[in-house]
Design a protein around this motif. Structure first.
Motif, PDB file in Angstrom:
ATOM      1  N   ILE A  50     101.006   8.765   5.622  1.00 19.85           N
ATOM      2  CA  ILE A  50     102.240   8.782   4.830  1.00 19.85           C
ATOM      3  C   ILE A  50     103.366   9.065   5.820  1.00 19.85           C
ATOM      4  CG2 ILE A  50     103.477   9.940   2.959  1.00 19.85           C
ATOM      5  CD1 ILE A  50     100.413  10.979   2.320  1.00 19.85           C
ATOM      6  N   SER A  51     104.468   8.341   5.697  1.00 23.90           N
ATOM      7  CA  SER A  51     105.533   8.550   6.681  1.00 23.90           C
ATOM      8  C   SER A  51     106.913   8.579   6.038  1.00 23.90           C
ATOM      9  CB  SER A  51     105.492   7.454   7.761  1.00 23.90           C
ATOM     10  OG  SER A  51     105.838   6.197   7.224  1.00 23.90           O
ATOM     11  N   ILE A  52     107.804   9.302   6.709  1.00 23.28           N
ATOM     12  CA  ILE A  52     109.209   9.369   6.334  1.00 23.28           C
ATOM     13  C   ILE A  52     110.050   9.334   7.608  1.00 23.28           C
ATOM     14  CG2 ILE A  52     111.061  10.816   5.382  1.00 23.28           C
ATOM     15  CD1 ILE A  52     109.077  12.002   3.444  1.00 23.28           C
ATOM     16  N   ALA A  53     111.046   8.470   7.606  1.00 28.00           N
ATOM     17  CA  ALA A  53     112.068   8.489   8.659  1.00 28.00           C
ATOM     18  C   ALA A  53     113.414   8.694   7.980  1.00 28.00           C
ATOM     19  CB  ALA A  53     112.055   7.188   9.448  1.00 28.00           C
ATOM     20  N   ILE A  54     114.223   9.570   8.523  1.00 26.33           N
ATOM     21  CA  ILE A  54     115.552   9.826   7.969  1.00 26.33           C
ATOM     22  C   ILE A  54     116.586   9.259   8.940  1.00 26.33           C
ATOM     23  CG2 ILE A  54     117.183  11.564   7.143  1.00 26.33           C
ATOM     24  CD1 ILE A  54     114.795  13.398   6.635  1.00 26.33           C
ATOM     25  N   ARG A  55     117.368   8.350   8.418  1.00 27.41           N
ATOM     26  CA  ARG A  55     118.335   7.595   9.221  1.00 27.41           C
ATOM     27  C   ARG A  55     119.755   7.989   8.804  1.00 27.41           C
ATOM     28  NH1 ARG A  55     117.754   3.165  12.530  1.00 27.41           N
ATOM     29  NH2 ARG A  55     119.358   1.539  12.450  1.00 27.41           N
ATOM     30  N   ILE A  56     120.536   8.438   9.779  1.00 25.74           N
ATOM     31  CA  ILE A  56     121.898   8.900   9.497  1.00 25.74           C
ATOM     32  C   ILE A  56     122.880   8.107  10.354  1.00 25.74           C
ATOM     33  CG2 ILE A  56     123.459  10.880   9.485  1.00 25.74           C
ATOM     34  CD1 ILE A  56     120.985  12.693   9.313  1.00 25.74           C
ATOM     35  N   LYS A  57     123.808   7.440   9.708  1.00 20.18           N
ATOM     36  CA  LYS A  57     124.818   6.634  10.390  1.00 20.18           C
ATOM     37  C   LYS A  57     124.179   5.639  11.362  1.00 20.18           C
ATOM     38  CE  LYS A  57     128.477  10.085   9.985  1.00 20.18           C
ATOM     39  NZ  LYS A  57     129.472  10.944  10.683  1.00 20.18           N
ATOM     40  N   GLY A  58     123.116   4.986  10.890  1.00 20.56           N
ATOM     41  CA  GLY A  58     122.490   3.928  11.678  1.00 20.56           C
ATOM     42  C   GLY A  58     121.548   4.386  12.762  1.00 20.56           C
ATOM     43  N   ARG A  59     121.209   5.686  12.815  1.00 18.20           N
ATOM     44  CA  ARG A  59     120.279   6.186  13.835  1.00 18.20           C
ATOM     45  C   ARG A  59     119.160   6.980  13.187  1.00 18.20           C
ATOM     46  NH1 ARG A  59     122.584   9.043  19.054  1.00 18.20           N
ATOM     47  NH2 ARG A  59     122.544  10.796  17.603  1.00 18.20           N
ATOM     48  N   ASN A  60     117.940   6.768  13.686  1.00 14.53           N
ATOM     49  CA  ASN A  60     116.823   7.582  13.232  1.00 14.53           C
ATOM     50  C   ASN A  60     116.994   9.001  13.777  1.00 14.53           C
ATOM     51  OD1 ASN A  60     115.727   5.381  12.018  1.00 14.53           O
ATOM     52  ND2 ASN A  60     114.133   5.022  13.547  1.00 14.53           N
ATOM     53  N   GLU A  61     117.047   9.973  12.874  1.00 13.76           N
ATOM     54  CA  GLU A  61     117.281  11.351  13.285  1.00 13.76           C
ATOM     55  C   GLU A  61     116.066  12.251  13.073  1.00 13.76           C
ATOM     56  OE1 GLU A  61     119.857  12.611  14.782  1.00 13.76           O
ATOM     57  OE2 GLU A  61     121.220  10.903  14.671  1.00 13.76           O
ATOM     58  N   ILE A  62     115.276  11.963  12.057  1.00 10.53           N
ATOM     59  CA  ILE A  62     114.125  12.802  11.729  1.00 10.53           C
ATOM     60  C   ILE A  62     112.951  11.902  11.370  1.00 10.53           C
ATOM     61  CG2 ILE A  62     113.204  14.393   9.961  1.00 10.53           C
ATOM     62  CD1 ILE A  62     116.012  15.667   9.882  1.00 10.53           C
ATOM     63  N   ALA A  63     111.756  12.296  11.778  1.00 10.97           N
ATOM     64  CA  ALA A  63     110.563  11.516  11.478  1.00 10.97           C
ATOM     65  C   ALA A  63     109.390  12.437  11.176  1.00 10.97           C
ATOM     66  CB  ALA A  63     110.209  10.597  12.654  1.00 10.97           C
ATOM     67  N   VAL A  64     108.602  12.060  10.182  1.00 14.66           N
ATOM     68  CA  VAL A  64     107.370  12.785   9.862  1.00 14.66           C
ATOM     69  C   VAL A  64     106.290  11.762   9.526  1.00 14.66           C
ATOM     70  CG1 VAL A  64     106.238  14.446   8.346  1.00 14.66           C
ATOM     71  CG2 VAL A  64     108.640  14.760   8.936  1.00 14.66           C
ATOM     72  N   ILE A  65     105.133  11.912  10.136  1.00 17.78           N
ATOM     73  CA  ILE A  65     103.957  11.099   9.806  1.00 17.78           C
ATOM     74  C   ILE A  65     102.816  12.063   9.517  1.00 17.78           C
ATOM     75  CG2 ILE A  65     102.281   9.395  10.637  1.00 17.78           C
ATOM     76  CD1 ILE A  65     104.519   8.282  12.445  1.00 17.78           C
ATOM     77  N   TYR A  66     102.179  11.886   8.378  1.00 16.08           N
ATOM     78  CA  TYR A  66     101.141  12.820   7.947  1.00 16.08           C
ATOM     79  C   TYR A  66      99.816  12.100   7.762  1.00 16.08           C
ATOM     80  CZ  TYR A  66      98.795  16.408   5.097  1.00 16.08           C
ATOM     81  OH  TYR A  66      97.915  17.350   4.605  1.00 16.08           O
ATOM     82  N   ASP A  67      98.793  12.627   8.401  1.00 14.48           N
ATOM     83  CA  ASP A  67      97.413  12.164   8.216  1.00 14.48           C
ATOM     84  C   ASP A  67      96.725  13.172   7.303  1.00 14.48           C
ATOM     85  OD1 ASP A  67      94.730  11.572   8.304  1.00 14.48           O
ATOM     86  OD2 ASP A  67      94.595  11.471  10.483  1.00 14.48           O
ATOM     87  N   PRO A  68      96.592  12.858   6.005  1.00 12.82           N
ATOM     88  CA  PRO A  68      96.045  13.851   5.070  1.00 12.82           C
ATOM     89  C   PRO A  68      94.559  14.109   5.272  1.00 12.82           C
ATOM     90  CG  PRO A  68      96.380  11.758   3.951  1.00 12.82           C
ATOM     91  CD  PRO A  68      96.980  11.617   5.319  1.00 12.82           C
ATOM     92  N   MET A  69      93.833  13.185   5.875  1.00 12.00           N
ATOM     93  CA  MET A  69      92.403  13.389   6.096  1.00 12.00           C
ATOM     94  C   MET A  69      92.146  14.433   7.183  1.00 12.00           C
ATOM     95  SD  MET A  69      90.952  11.513   3.870  1.00 12.00           S
ATOM     96  CE  MET A  69      89.238  11.488   4.405  1.00 12.00           C
ATOM     97  N   ARG A  70      93.018  14.504   8.158  1.00 11.86           N
ATOM     98  CA  ARG A  70      92.851  15.452   9.270  1.00 11.86           C
ATOM     99  C   ARG A  70      93.868  16.590   9.204  1.00 11.86           C
ATOM    100  NH1 ARG A  70      92.158  10.401  10.452  1.00 11.86           N
ATOM    101  NH2 ARG A  70      90.249   9.698  11.467  1.00 11.86           N
TER     102      ARG A  70
END
Length: 261
Positions: free
Chosen positions: A101-121
């Motif tokens: 599962i992933s989330i990227a937060i983009r502010i004013k055209g730039r990726n600022e925050i990212a999270v990728i989650y592997d729920p199995m591990r």
């Protein structure tokens, strides 16, 4: 911790709980009477709905972008949350425990925050622009392999018929003879997180959507790696085709591909 990063981590963990709950029951008699693909579509839809609720509860003015609504606005005045509720749904259907599962937060055209989650591990990969990348609280610094002959590469290249299949296969075939091993694991986001952590040395992407790679792109950069298009430039965000890894691996891949043209 940045407040939006905190919400992103809470959101992917909650989504992971939903994904795992259904993963453990999808072989029950109730689901065997249904089409597995339909079941996974329902699970993905429910997970996406819960993620959206959590995000908008904290940030009601922000925009949410998914794989079905993937238009990215370069100069958007809104903060954009690019989410992928289940990256690796075929693996999920087959009970192959490699999805994310992933989330990227983009502010004013730039990726600022990212999270990728592997729920199995229970592995949370996270990045905040200018503050580095981490895995479960430990700093990530990318891979150290310098030569293709010692490198494990991965790709999303599909072997189904598409207009560009010949060029894709030519590139991967050239590299297959040079690298230590080649993988196609089925979850782009998790593969890119593995590049950031040094578990995979390089990744070749072809025609991906932002929801597939936006989070992984920032993770790799914050772990000290590079992401470039096949010409060595930064014009990959809208084409979805790029090479990533540490600086030496990316340079070697580009050099080898161009020398074989």
């Amino acid at each position: 911790m940045h407040p939006m990063l905190n919400i992103a981590i809470r959101t992917v963990r909650q989504a992971g709980n939903i994904i795992i709950k259904y993963y453990e029951t999808i072989d029950s008699n109730e689901y065997k009477q249904k089409n597995y693909h339909d079941c996974v579509k329902y699970i993905e839809k429910e997970t996406k709905r819960q993620m959206t609720i959590m995000i908008l509860k904290s940030y009601p003015q922000h925009q949410i972008i998914t794989e079905s609504n993937h238009e990215i606005h370069t100069e958007s005045k809104n903060t954009e949350w690019i989410i992928n509720a289940l990256d690796g749904n075929i693996n999920y259907i087959k009970h192959f425990p490699y999805f994310s599962i992933s989330i990227a937060i983009r502010i004013k055209g730039r990726n600022e925050i990212a999270v990728i989650y592997d729920p199995m591990r229970n592995e949370v990969f996270r990045a905040w622009r200018g503050h580095g990348a981490q895995l479960n609280g430990y700093r990530l610094r990318g891979g150290i392999v310098r030569d293709l002959e010692h490198a494990i590469l991965s790709t999303n290249c599909s072997f189904k018929i598409n207009p560009n299949i010949t060029s894709y296969l030519n590139i991967t075939q050239k590299l297959l003879s040079q690298c230590l091993d080649f993988r196609r694991s089925g979850s782009v986001a998790l593969d890119l997180a593995y590049v950031a952590s040094g578990r995979i040395d390089g990744y070749l992407a072809f025609n991906l959507k932002p929801c597939d790679f936006a989070a992984g792109e920032l993770l790799i950069r914050e772990a000290g790696g590079l992401v470039t298009d096949f010409n060595g430039s930064n014009n990959y965000f809208y084409s979805g085709s790029f090479i990533s890894g540490n600086a030496r691996i990316v340079k070697n891949i580009l050099t080898y591909i161009n020398s074989q043209k």
